[in-house]
Each structure stands twice: as structure tokens, then as C-alpha cells.
Write a protein that holds these residues in place. Structure first.
Motif, PDB file in Angstrom:
ATOM      1  N   VAL A 221       0.849  -1.203   0.000  1.00 42.67           N
ATOM      2  CA  VAL A 221       0.000   0.000   0.000  1.00 42.67           C
ATOM      3  C   VAL A 221       0.887   1.257   0.000  1.00 42.67           C
ATOM      4  CG1 VAL A 221      -1.772   1.279   1.272  1.00 42.67           C
ATOM      5  CG2 VAL A 221      -1.836  -1.222   1.231  1.00 42.67           C
ATOM      6  N   ALA A 222       1.888   1.260   0.909  1.00 40.38           N
ATOM      7  CA  ALA A 222       2.774   2.434   1.036  1.00 40.38           C
ATOM      8  C   ALA A 222       3.538   2.674  -0.268  1.00 40.38           C
ATOM      9  CB  ALA A 222       3.745   2.228   2.198  1.00 40.38           C
ATOM     10  N   HIS A 223       3.989   1.594  -0.898  1.00 38.83           N
ATOM     11  CA  HIS A 223       4.775   1.730  -2.139  1.00 38.83           C
ATOM     12  C   HIS A 223       3.908   2.318  -3.259  1.00 38.83           C
ATOM     13  CE1 HIS A 223       8.005   1.024  -4.913  1.00 38.83           C
ATOM     14  NE2 HIS A 223       7.252   0.281  -5.694  1.00 38.83           N
ATOM     15  N   PHE A 224       2.631   1.892  -3.295  1.00 35.96           N
ATOM     16  CA  PHE A 224       1.715   2.450  -4.301  1.00 35.96           C
ATOM     17  C   PHE A 224       1.585   3.962  -4.091  1.00 35.96           C
ATOM     18  CE2 PHE A 224      -2.652   3.859  -5.171  1.00 35.96           C
ATOM     19  CZ  PHE A 224      -2.665   3.712  -6.556  1.00 35.96           C
TER      20      PHE A 224
ATOM     21  N   PHE B 269       5.795   0.244  13.797  1.00 37.87           N
ATOM     22  CA  PHE B 269       5.382   0.247  15.200  1.00 37.87           C
ATOM     23  C   PHE B 269       4.705  -1.081  15.565  1.00 37.87           C
ATOM     24  CE2 PHE B 269       2.232   1.295  18.513  1.00 37.87           C
ATOM     25  CZ  PHE B 269       3.099   1.792  19.485  1.00 37.87           C
ATOM     26  N   ILE B 270       3.889  -1.581  14.632  1.00 35.45           N
ATOM     27  CA  ILE B 270       3.120  -2.802  14.918  1.00 35.45           C
ATOM     28  C   ILE B 270       3.961  -4.070  14.710  1.00 35.45           C
ATOM     29  CG2 ILE B 270       1.096  -4.177  14.201  1.00 35.45           C
ATOM     30  CD1 ILE B 270      -0.211  -1.485  13.385  1.00 35.45           C
ATOM     31  N   THR B 271       4.787  -4.074  13.652  1.00 32.03           N
ATOM     32  CA  THR B 271       5.468  -5.327  13.289  1.00 32.03           C
ATOM     33  C   THR B 271       6.940  -5.384  13.694  1.00 32.03           C
ATOM     34  OG1 THR B 271       6.168  -4.497  11.122  1.00 32.03           O
ATOM     35  CG2 THR B 271       4.007  -5.545  11.214  1.00 32.03           C
ATOM     36  N   GLY B 272       7.538  -4.219  13.949  1.00 27.10           N
ATOM     37  CA  GLY B 272       8.982  -4.203  14.238  1.00 27.10           C
ATOM     38  C   GLY B 272       9.815  -4.312  12.973  1.00 27.10           C
ATOM     39  N   ILE B 273       9.173  -4.189  11.825  1.00 21.67           N
ATOM     40  CA  ILE B 273       9.882  -4.286  10.539  1.00 21.67           C
ATOM     41  C   ILE B 273       9.766  -2.934   9.834  1.00 21.67           C
ATOM     42  CG2 ILE B 273       9.830  -5.368   8.244  1.00 21.67           C
ATOM     43  CD1 ILE B 273       8.527  -7.831   9.690  1.00 21.67           C
ATOM     44  N   GLU B 274      10.913  -2.347   9.484  1.00 18.55           N
ATOM     45  CA  GLU B 274      10.856  -1.032   8.827  1.00 18.55           C
ATOM     46  C   GLU B 274      11.219  -1.167   7.350  1.00 18.55           C
ATOM     47  OE1 GLU B 274      12.694   2.187  10.916  1.00 18.55           O
ATOM     48  OE2 GLU B 274      12.847   3.415   9.125  1.00 18.55           O
ATOM     49  N   ILE B 275      10.240  -0.965   6.504  1.00 19.35           N
ATOM     50  CA  ILE B 275      10.499  -0.996   5.054  1.00 19.35           C
ATOM     51  C   ILE B 275      10.187   0.388   4.509  1.00 19.35           C
ATOM     52  CG2 ILE B 275      10.029  -2.159   2.864  1.00 19.35           C
ATOM     53  CD1 ILE B 275       8.779  -4.468   4.377  1.00 19.35           C
ATOM     54  N   HIS B 276      11.167   1.029   3.931  1.00 21.67           N
ATOM     55  CA  HIS B 276      10.898   2.356   3.358  1.00 21.67           C
ATOM     56  C   HIS B 276       9.941   2.184   2.174  1.00 21.67           C
ATOM     57  CE1 HIS B 276      11.343   6.210   1.448  1.00 21.67           C
ATOM     58  NE2 HIS B 276      11.918   6.652   2.565  1.00 21.67           N
ATOM     59  N   PRO B 277       8.964   3.073   2.030  1.00 21.68           N
ATOM     60  CA  PRO B 277       7.975   2.913   0.946  1.00 21.68           C
ATOM     61  C   PRO B 277       8.599   2.900  -0.446  1.00 21.68           C
ATOM     62  CG  PRO B 277       7.363   4.735   2.390  1.00 21.68           C
ATOM     63  CD  PRO B 277       8.659   4.215   2.897  1.00 21.68           C
TER      64      PRO B 277
ATOM     65  N   ARG C 159       4.922   7.299   3.981  1.00 15.69           N
ATOM     66  CA  ARG C 159       5.851   7.171   5.107  1.00 15.69           C
ATOM     67  C   ARG C 159       5.088   6.903   6.408  1.00 15.69           C
ATOM     68  NH1 ARG C 159      11.395   8.569   6.004  1.00 15.69           N
ATOM     69  NH2 ARG C 159      11.876   6.710   7.208  1.00 15.69           N
ATOM     70  N   LEU C 160       3.914   7.532   6.531  1.00 17.21           N
ATOM     71  CA  LEU C 160       3.094   7.336   7.739  1.00 17.21           C
ATOM     72  C   LEU C 160       2.681   5.867   7.860  1.00 17.21           C
ATOM     73  CD1 LEU C 160       1.518   8.674  10.125  1.00 17.21           C
ATOM     74  CD2 LEU C 160      -0.412   8.853   8.570  1.00 17.21           C
ATOM     75  N   ILE C 161       2.228   5.301   6.733  1.00 17.99           N
ATOM     76  CA  ILE C 161       1.815   3.886   6.749  1.00 17.99           C
ATOM     77  C   ILE C 161       3.003   3.000   7.108  1.00 17.99           C
ATOM     78  CG2 ILE C 161       1.063   1.983   5.240  1.00 17.99           C
ATOM     79  CD1 ILE C 161      -0.820   4.001   3.920  1.00 17.99           C
ATOM     80  N   SER C 162       4.159   3.329   6.507  1.00 18.04           N
ATOM     81  CA  SER C 162       5.361   2.535   6.779  1.00 18.04           C
ATOM     82  C   SER C 162       5.744   2.609   8.266  1.00 18.04           C
ATOM     83  CB  SER C 162       6.481   3.049   5.875  1.00 18.04           C
ATOM     84  OG  SER C 162       7.717   2.846   6.434  1.00 18.04           O
ATOM     85  N   GLN C 163       5.607   3.785   8.867  1.00 17.18           N
ATOM     86  CA  GLN C 163       5.980   3.941  10.282  1.00 17.18           C
ATOM     87  C   GLN C 163       4.977   3.253  11.212  1.00 17.18           C
ATOM     88  OE1 GLN C 163       9.249   4.804   9.519  1.00 17.18           O
ATOM     89  NE2 GLN C 163       9.061   5.502  11.618  1.00 17.18           N
ATOM     90  N   ILE C 164       3.692   3.317  10.842  1.00 14.85           N
ATOM     91  CA  ILE C 164       2.685   2.616  11.666  1.00 14.85           C
ATOM     92  C   ILE C 164       2.963   1.113  11.617  1.00 14.85           C
ATOM     93  CG2 ILE C 164       0.218   2.035  11.852  1.00 14.85           C
ATOM     94  CD1 ILE C 164      -0.377   4.903  10.839  1.00 14.85           C
TER      95      ILE C 164
ATOM     96  N   LEU D 208       4.294  11.640   2.145  1.00 14.87           N
ATOM     97  CA  LEU D 208       4.073  11.705   3.594  1.00 14.87           C
ATOM     98  C   LEU D 208       3.143  10.588   4.065  1.00 14.87           C
ATOM     99  CD1 LEU D 208       4.867  13.400   6.058  1.00 14.87           C
ATOM    100  CD2 LEU D 208       2.728  14.650   5.777  1.00 14.87           C
ATOM    101  N   LEU D 209       2.061  10.385   3.321  1.00 10.46           N
ATOM    102  CA  LEU D 209       1.106   9.328   3.690  1.00 10.46           C
ATOM    103  C   LEU D 209       1.771   7.950   3.605  1.00 10.46           C
ATOM    104  CD1 LEU D 209      -1.782   8.946   4.545  1.00 10.46           C
ATOM    105  CD2 LEU D 209      -2.457   8.781   2.146  1.00 10.46           C
TER     106      LEU D 209
END
Ligand SMILES: CC(C)(COP(=O)(O)OP(=O)(O)OC[C@H]1O[C@@H](n2cnc3c(N)ncnc32)[C@H](O)[C@@H]1OP(=O)(O)O)[C@@H](O)C(=O)NCCC(=O)NCCS
Length: 227
Positions: free
Chosen positions: A62-65, A84-92, A76-81, A73-74
């Protein structure tokens, strides 16, 4: 009042079932990949409900789309949420291929310009990062069918060839040819095309002369002990 509560609960159950149906349909291949790669995975439902790697991947799609249509910004927000939930950070911005699976997940970081091929498996604590403050393409490109072991760091704009294995805790900062196994810090190739590489003869990939000396000494001690 009671009827209203029953209606709300009913609606929530329907939403939940629809969510499971949606994930099963659109992420079927990724769920299958998780089932194939993780011997501990018992059922489809278990993966859909409990696998952080799958949840991070769904958020990333979703974030990549959004990133591609410049809603940075949106995205990045999805990626950061998701982080927070999964402990996995993937840049969009990261491009991820089909049937991608992150096992266990916690602590994985994937940088903005990373490119990941099809059928790639990452374990927890993997970083696909940059080496400094450089701009442009600064994260690694992973070929198809690459496995990156737990805690490994793959850094810089380097390419990991198809079907290669990066050993647990390795730090890889140079290109890796296809069908290779890399271990250690800094990473050195120990196997290529299924054949073991004699490290003492591999002058191209040796990066650490101290490690080379230790290996020589180990061999001599082995010889002496066998006498
Ligand atoms: C590297 C790896 C893929 C094994 O590859 P392999 O080709 O089967 O390697 P071998 O087991 O034959 O070992 C080859 C050499 O590398 C060494 N080696 C293996 N893994 C290593 C690692 N992660 N770091 C340092 N050295 C390692 C072995 O001791 C062996 O050394 P030797 O030739 O001096 O005896 C595997 O050890 C690994 O690290 N997998 C990651 C799995 C993982 O992260 N699992 C997490 C599950 S939660």
C-alpha cells in the motif's frame, strides 16, 4: 440497545471475515511462500493472522503504491505505523518482488533504494542499508531466490546475485556473484556454484588479512594436533 450491540459485533465479524478473504485473494502467493519457507507454519489462517512478515509486506504494498503516485508523507506514515506494529521497517520506496517472506521479522530494516527480486527470504535483524550519507541509489539490489540470514547487514549500492546465501551476522559491502554463500565480517565467499572456495587462494574476495592469518594458524594447529 442490546440489538445495536449485536449488530455492531455482527458487522465487526463480517469486516474481519472480509479482511481475511481479501488478504487470501490478493496475497495468496506470499502466504504460500511463507508456508513453504517456514516449517513452523501450520495453516493459512495462522500466517494471515499472526505473521508479522506478511503484515509488513501488505502495508508496504500500500505504502509503495502511494509513494509511486507521490503521496510521500502518507506513504511514510503507513510505513511507520507498520514498523510500530510489526517491528519491521520498510521504506515505501523499496521495490520488492513476488513471494517475498520475512521470517520472525523483528528488527529488519530495508532502505529506500533497495531492490529485492522474487522468492527472497530475510530473517530477523537483517539490514539492507546504505554505508553513509550518500544520495541516489545507495542500498543493495538482491537477485531472485536470495536468502539473508539473521542479523546480516548488506550495505551500499551492491548486487547480490541470484540464488545466493548471506550467512547469519555477515556484513556484506561488495557485490556477490550468483549462486554464492557469503559469511563473516566483512563478508567473504565460502561457496560458489556449490563448490567450497579455499579462502587462502581466493585473492579477490579476501578483505580481512587478520582473519586470513587466524585461518592459517588454525590449520597449522589442526595439523599439529593430528600428529
Ligand atoms: C551460511 C549458511 C547459509 C550455511 O551455508 P553452507 O554453505 O551450508 O555452509 P556450511 O555449513 O557448509 O559452512 C561453510 C563454512 O562457513 C562457516 N559458517 C557457516 N555459517 C556461518 C556464519 N553465519 N558466520 C560465520 N561462519 C559461518 C562454517 O563454519 C564453515 O566453515 P569451515 O569451512 O571453516 O568449516 C548458514 O550457516 C547460515 O548462516 N544461514 C542463515 C540461517 C538463519 O539465519 N537462520 C535463522 C533462523 S531463525
Amino acid at each position: 440497545m442490546e440489538i445495536l450491540i449485536i449488530k455492531i459485533i455482527g458487522a465487526l465479524i463480517i469486516l474481519f471475515l472480509l479482511k481475511i478473504l481479501f488478504i487470501s485473494l490478493f496475497f495468496y502467493r506470499d502466504i504460500k511462500a511463507a508456508q513453504k519457507r517456514d516449517p513452523a507454519a501450520r495453516s493459512f489462517l495462522e500466517i494471515i493472522l499472526l505473521y508479522q512478515g506478511l503484515h509488513a509486506l501488505i502495508s508496504h504494498r500500500v505504502a509503495h503504491f502511494l509513494y509511486r503516485i507521490h503521496f510521500f508523507l502518507l506513504a511514510r506514515l503507513i510505513s511507520q505505523i507498520s514498523r510500530f506494529i510489526t517491528g519491521i521497517e520498510i521504506h515505501p520506496g523499496a521495490k520488492i518482488g513476488k513471494r517475498f517472506f520475512i521470517d520472525h521479522g523483528m528488527g529488519v530494516v530495508i532502505g529506500e533504494t533497495a531492490i529485492i527480486g522474487d522468492d527472497v527470504l530475510l530473517y530477523q535483524g537483517v539490514t539492507l542499508g546504505g554505508t553513509g550519507l550518500e544520495k541516489g541509489k545507495r542500498h543493495p539490489t538482491l537477485g531472485n531466490n536470495v536468502v539473508v540470514g539473521t542479523g546480516a547487514k548488506v550495505l551500499g549500492n551492491i548486487t547480490i546475485g541470484d540464488n545466493s546465501y548471506i550467512g547469519a551476522n555477515a556484513v556484506v559491502i561488495k557485490d556477490v556473484p550468483p549462486n554464492s554463500t557469503v559469511v563473516g565480517v566483512p563478508g567473504r565467499i565460502t561457496k560458489q556454484e556449490g563448490k567450497k572456495i579455499d579462502v587462502s587462494l581466493d585473492h579477490i574476495h579476501i578483505l580481512d588479512p587478520i582473519m586470513q592469518n587466524i585461518e592459517e594458524l588454525e590449520k597449522r594447529i589442526d595439523k599439529l594436533e593430528k600428529r
